[in-house]
Design an enzyme around this catalytic site. Sequence first.
Site, PDB file in Angstrom:
ATOM      1  CB  VAL A  89      -0.937   0.006   1.230  1.00 61.19           C
ATOM      2  CG1 VAL A  89      -1.808   1.251   1.238  1.00 61.19           C
ATOM      3  CG2 VAL A  89      -1.806  -1.231   1.220  1.00 61.19           C
ATOM      4  CB  ALA A  90       3.933   2.095   1.942  1.00 63.14           C
ATOM      5  CD  GLU A 100      -2.214   4.395  -2.160  1.00 60.62           C
ATOM      6  OE1 GLU A 100      -1.472   5.322  -1.808  1.00 60.62           O
ATOM      7  OE2 GLU A 100      -2.008   3.206  -1.858  1.00 60.62           O
ATOM      8  CG  ASP A 157      -0.212  33.113 -40.036  1.00 65.76           C
ATOM      9  OD1 ASP A 157       0.651  32.499 -40.655  1.00 65.76           O
ATOM     10  OD2 ASP A 157      -1.383  32.727 -39.908  1.00 65.76           O
ATOM     11  CG  ASP A 198      -5.272  32.856 -41.003  1.00 65.40           C
ATOM     12  OD1 ASP A 198      -4.773  32.179 -41.919  1.00 65.40           O
ATOM     13  OD2 ASP A 198      -5.094  34.087 -40.909  1.00 65.40           O
ATOM     14  CG  ASP A 249      -2.799  28.234 -42.797  1.00 59.81           C
ATOM     15  OD1 ASP A 249      -1.976  28.131 -43.719  1.00 59.81           O
ATOM     16  OD2 ASP A 249      -3.237  29.325 -42.392  1.00 59.81           O
ATOM     17  CG  ASN A 309       4.457   7.036  -2.005  1.00 66.36           C
ATOM     18  OD1 ASN A 309       4.083   8.022  -1.385  1.00 66.36           O
ATOM     19  ND2 ASN A 309       3.680   6.365  -2.816  1.00 66.36           N
ATOM     20  CD  GLU A 333       4.060   6.629   3.052  1.00 68.67           C
ATOM     21  OE1 GLU A 333       3.485   5.658   2.535  1.00 68.67           O
ATOM     22  OE2 GLU A 333       3.695   7.809   2.863  1.00 68.67           O
ATOM     23  CG  ASN A 377       0.492   6.970   0.412  1.00 67.82           C
ATOM     24  OD1 ASN A 377       1.340   7.521   1.112  1.00 67.82           O
ATOM     25  ND2 ASN A 377       0.664   5.773  -0.113  1.00 67.82           N
ATOM     26  CB  THR A 390      -0.876  13.709   5.688  1.00 68.69           C
ATOM     27  OG1 THR A 390      -0.365  12.440   5.363  1.00 68.69           O
ATOM     28  CG2 THR A 390      -1.821  13.614   6.848  1.00 68.69           C
ATOM     29  CG  ASP A 391       2.098  12.197   1.206  1.00 67.37           C
ATOM     30  OD1 ASP A 391       2.436  12.757   2.264  1.00 67.37           O
ATOM     31  OD2 ASP A 391       2.664  11.206   0.720  1.00 67.37           O
TER      32      ASP A 391
HETATM   33  P1  ATP Z   1      -0.048  36.312 -43.134  1.00 65.88           P
HETATM   34  O1  ATP Z   1       0.268  35.005 -43.772  1.00 65.88           O
HETATM   35  O2  ATP Z   1       0.996  36.813 -42.251  1.00 65.88           O
HETATM   36  O3  ATP Z   1      -1.398  36.382 -42.532  1.00 65.88           O
HETATM   37  P2  ATP Z   1      -0.967  37.737 -45.411  1.00 65.88           P
HETATM   38  O4  ATP Z   1      -2.257  38.139 -44.826  1.00 65.88           O
HETATM   39  O5  ATP Z   1      -0.278  38.735 -46.243  1.00 65.88           O
HETATM   40  O6  ATP Z   1       0.059  37.352 -44.334  1.00 65.88           O
HETATM   41  P3  ATP Z   1      -2.343  36.053 -47.202  1.00 65.88           P
HETATM   42  O7  ATP Z   1      -3.654  36.407 -46.632  1.00 65.88           O
HETATM   43  O8  ATP Z   1      -2.076  34.679 -47.670  1.00 65.88           O
HETATM   44  O9  ATP Z   1      -1.179  36.392 -46.226  1.00 65.88           O
HETATM   45  O10 ATP Z   1      -2.110  37.058 -48.401  1.00 65.88           O
HETATM   46  C1  ATP Z   1      -1.047  36.915 -49.278  1.00 65.88           C
HETATM   47  C2  ATP Z   1      -1.014  38.078 -50.235  1.00 65.88           C
HETATM   48  O11 ATP Z   1      -2.186  38.076 -51.042  1.00 65.88           O
HETATM   49  C3  ATP Z   1      -1.004  39.452 -49.578  1.00 65.88           C
HETATM   50  O12 ATP Z   1       0.278  39.885 -49.285  1.00 65.88           O
HETATM   51  C4  ATP Z   1      -1.638  40.320 -50.622  1.00 65.88           C
HETATM   52  O13 ATP Z   1      -0.698  40.708 -51.597  1.00 65.88           O
HETATM   53  C5  ATP Z   1      -2.627  39.382 -51.273  1.00 65.88           C
HETATM   54  N1  ATP Z   1      -3.953  39.552 -50.692  1.00 65.88           N
HETATM   55  C6  ATP Z   1      -4.298  39.470 -49.402  1.00 65.88           C
HETATM   56  N2  ATP Z   1      -5.606  39.650 -49.227  1.00 65.88           N
HETATM   57  C7  ATP Z   1      -6.115  39.849 -50.453  1.00 65.88           C
HETATM   58  C8  ATP Z   1      -7.431  40.073 -50.957  1.00 65.88           C
HETATM   59  N3  ATP Z   1      -8.473  40.128 -50.170  1.00 65.88           N
HETATM   60  N4  ATP Z   1      -7.566  40.238 -52.292  1.00 65.88           N
HETATM   61  C9  ATP Z   1      -6.513  40.143 -53.099  1.00 65.88           C
HETATM   62  N5  ATP Z   1      -5.275  39.936 -52.698  1.00 65.88           N
HETATM   63  C10 ATP Z   1      -5.058  39.788 -51.393  1.00 65.88           C
END
Ligand code: ATP
Length: 935
Positions: A296-297, A301, A343, A665, A669, A731, A734, A760, A763-764
């Site tokens: 047990v010790a 636990e 980014d 984003d 990606d 432990n 103990e 265990n 107190t621990d």
């Molecule tokens: P990060 O990757 O740091 O977010 P970012 O926003 O520049 O950078 P993207 O959104 O992929 O990356 O854009 C890449 C490129 O595309 C930009 O640098 C710009 O030249 C062009 N771009 C961005 N937004 C638009 C848009 N709405 N319409 C047309 N071209 C765009």
Amino acid sequence: MSANSLPNPAAVWHHLEVDKTLQLLESDANAGLSSQEVQQRLQRYGPNELQETGGRSPLAILIDQFKNIMLLMLIAVAVVSAILDIRGGEFPKDAIAISLIVILNGVLGYLQESRAEKALAALKKLSAPLVRVMRDGRLGEVAAKDLVPGDVMLLEAGVQLAADGRLIEESNLQVRESALTGEAHAVEKQAELHLPEDTPLGDRINLVFQGTEVVQGRAKAIVTGTGMQTELGRIAALLQSVESEPTPLQQRMSQLGNVLVTGSLVLVAIVVAGGVWRAGVGAFEDLLEVSLSMAVAVVPEGLPAVITVTLALGTQRMVRRQALIRKLPAVETLGSVTTICSDKTGTLTQNKMVVQAVYTNDRSFHVTGDGYAPTGEFQIDGRATSSEDQPALQALLVACALCNDSTLQQQEGQWAIIGDPTEGALLSLAGKAGVEKDQWEAQLPRTAEFPFSSERKRMSVICQVQPEVKSRTAQNGLLEPENYLMFTKGSPELTLERCDRIHVGDRIVAITEEQRAQILDQNNQMASNGLRVLGFAYKPLATLPPESSEDTSEQELVWLGLVGMLDAPRPEVRDAVARCREAGIRPIMITGDHQLTARAIAADLGIAQAGDRALIGQELERMSQQELEEQVDLVSIYARVSPEHKLRIVQALQKRGRFVAMTGDGVNDAPALKQADIGIAMGITGTDVSKEASDMVLLDDNFATIVAATEEGRVVYTNIRRFIKYILGSNIGEVLTIAAAPILGLGGVPLSPLQILWMNLVTDGLPALALAVEPPEPNVMRRPPFSPRESIFARGLGSYMVRIGIIFAIITIILMEWAYFHSQNVVTEQLVRERWKTMVFTTLCLAQMGHALAIRSNTRLTMELNPFSNPYLLGAVVVTTILQLLLVYVPPLQSFFGTYYISPMELAICFGFSALMFVWIEGEKLFVRFFRKRA
Ligand code: ATP
């Protein structure tokens, strides 16, 4: 027809025309539903939520508690102990108590885990997506759960569908339906079709379904089913978006459990076999008792519960700092991050764009104004100028307004945008010259588009020229239009490449090499000042180009000009970058933007250091993976990269042994986020798909939050190691003490299984929980990261445990030896011979209090720490000491726990011996300090 009699949502939406669908659902394709109607429908249909079928049932959670090998061993100990007691004619108190504690432990584990599941469900809600809808004729964003049938949703790449819908219109829409159909390839959707009634689910290409992901294109769709009335709801296949995986540490701890249990069984076998061999079978029962106590010790636990609580508290602290953990292992592994790939736009910068410079027709304009308000001036050499006298500028502004998916709105007196800030800034720019998107769209309605993607870095819209506006369009400086006008915007280099003419004054001429060079030079100048630059072009078309023909259609364009916008760095990031460096973490910028813009911002933030390289997407493309691996430690800026490059960068860094956190984003990606050791999605601008692939979501999209979360990760890991040291050291002490008693010839076992369980678990356990909330040591972000793959016993933890366990045992054994002979001599009515066992029990408990106080810091003496910086620990020490005294002095507890009264003098001696533990650990710190100084 009232909404009350809406047709059964399981009906045949794919078989209906759009108009008929709108009519049945009593909605309007442009204005959407009214707020009042939405409220009524919400009441009628309920929130748009799937009934939770995922997760474990309460019974399953409870049963899981008893699958723990350590609890199983305790149950076995209870059974053996019961048999021994019953055979000896005694009441099986130990066995009952152990069983109670097993049950209690199981129930506590159950409560904790069901709380953790609830907390995860709450986190899931926090990360629930917003949906863009038209309501009351306005575009807005609502929580997915507030969608109702009849709502008009706007879809774009990266969106995860929150409800089922019938497409009203679409452009190049591709949807991945693997969640529903298992089909990995994206399905191309078409709005205008009306399909036979018996079309199977996978072929209903005029519908979109909840849980599927928009991979490309845009669309407008009317919601046909919500909640359980969707295809996903019907098959009730809920995708758990927040997963509760065991963390590496939890896995290692369960392995440790196995080792300890096996080890203790071997120990029991040795003690019993050795004893029987020496003393004969007669001693078997006594030896069995010793062995049971040892078994047990040795088992910690309380440890699993303390770890779970620590991780849960860690996630809570991180959420408070805007980092939402989606996968539990991230809590402890965050502290090991060596490289953060971030980014630029929105994470390092504010993503609040303001156009400051325009270059067209050989002229540079400076634009004034703040935020998104469409008020400001166009200046040349400091003097305001009217855009109306500048046909090329005017044409550029029309392109800004039309080649744009955002909306500029006034909300509570403030100008705000819905959509991409880059595009919002362009609308605000156009507005400064009186070019309004709505007005222009009425005259040049959009009929087709080639949407933006991070790979193409460009987008185009094709607008139909209404006959009555042909002449006016010409007046605005645009080419004498044919039936359609295509406007293109994107990265200047890639857009200019596709131009063969240029708009100069009110004429269109072939573009010369000199003009190209001048434009690129201007682009570089703007970018070197940290501006994000977009290039604009257009082209008249006689006919509508076919869908997906962007590569051939976006050719022979007429160049319009450059627009440069400022996206200021986030002020807190500079400090966060400095903290990263101090903590041995390398920040890297990965951006789709121009390398000069990236360089300017990286230099400003301290990301680029002397000797660091910048690499652009094209160069990266030409490199083999091996070449990239050779370069990857030198590069701190990657510019003009595409999402698939991110995957290669993570892989190369990992190959070099780095532990990588990567932000993202967009839809594309997701593979890089999955590959990264910590995938980080953006809470505000991130697509649902990227969030789904991530380990952590930044609620404020801020780089500084990553650094804060890393710090919390380090604190969690340090605290976990601290209480593992604390608990396992005790432990070992103990076990050695129990084993020493028969060796020293003292009669009987000093500690009963029940007393050991008490130590265990209580107190621990209480001080260990308090150690879990120990505030960070000041150097937590001033040391390099530890490897996530290091053993739990690394960096002296194993040797500490053994060393302290032995010291602990030596102190207790000396006390035991003295107490044994002392208690044989002084026997009164109150003071019985057996009380030496209580003195051992009390000393072991109290020594742990000293241990807890001393272990708060590895290097600083306890008196150098603020005693109130962890009030929980003080509380735990006081409460535990009082509980221990109650066990010794309250008669019912005495008889239950098998303790005896000890005199105040004897108690003082116990306190004295216990204090030695504290003194020893503090002495160790002084010793190390002394030798460090001399070295
Ligand atoms: P990060 O990757 O740091 O977010 P970012 O926003 O520049 O950078 P993207 O959104 O992929 O990356 O854009 C890449 C490129 O595309 C930009 O640098 C710009 O030249 C062009 N771009 C961005 N937004 C638009 C848009 N709405 N319409 C047309 N071209 C765009």
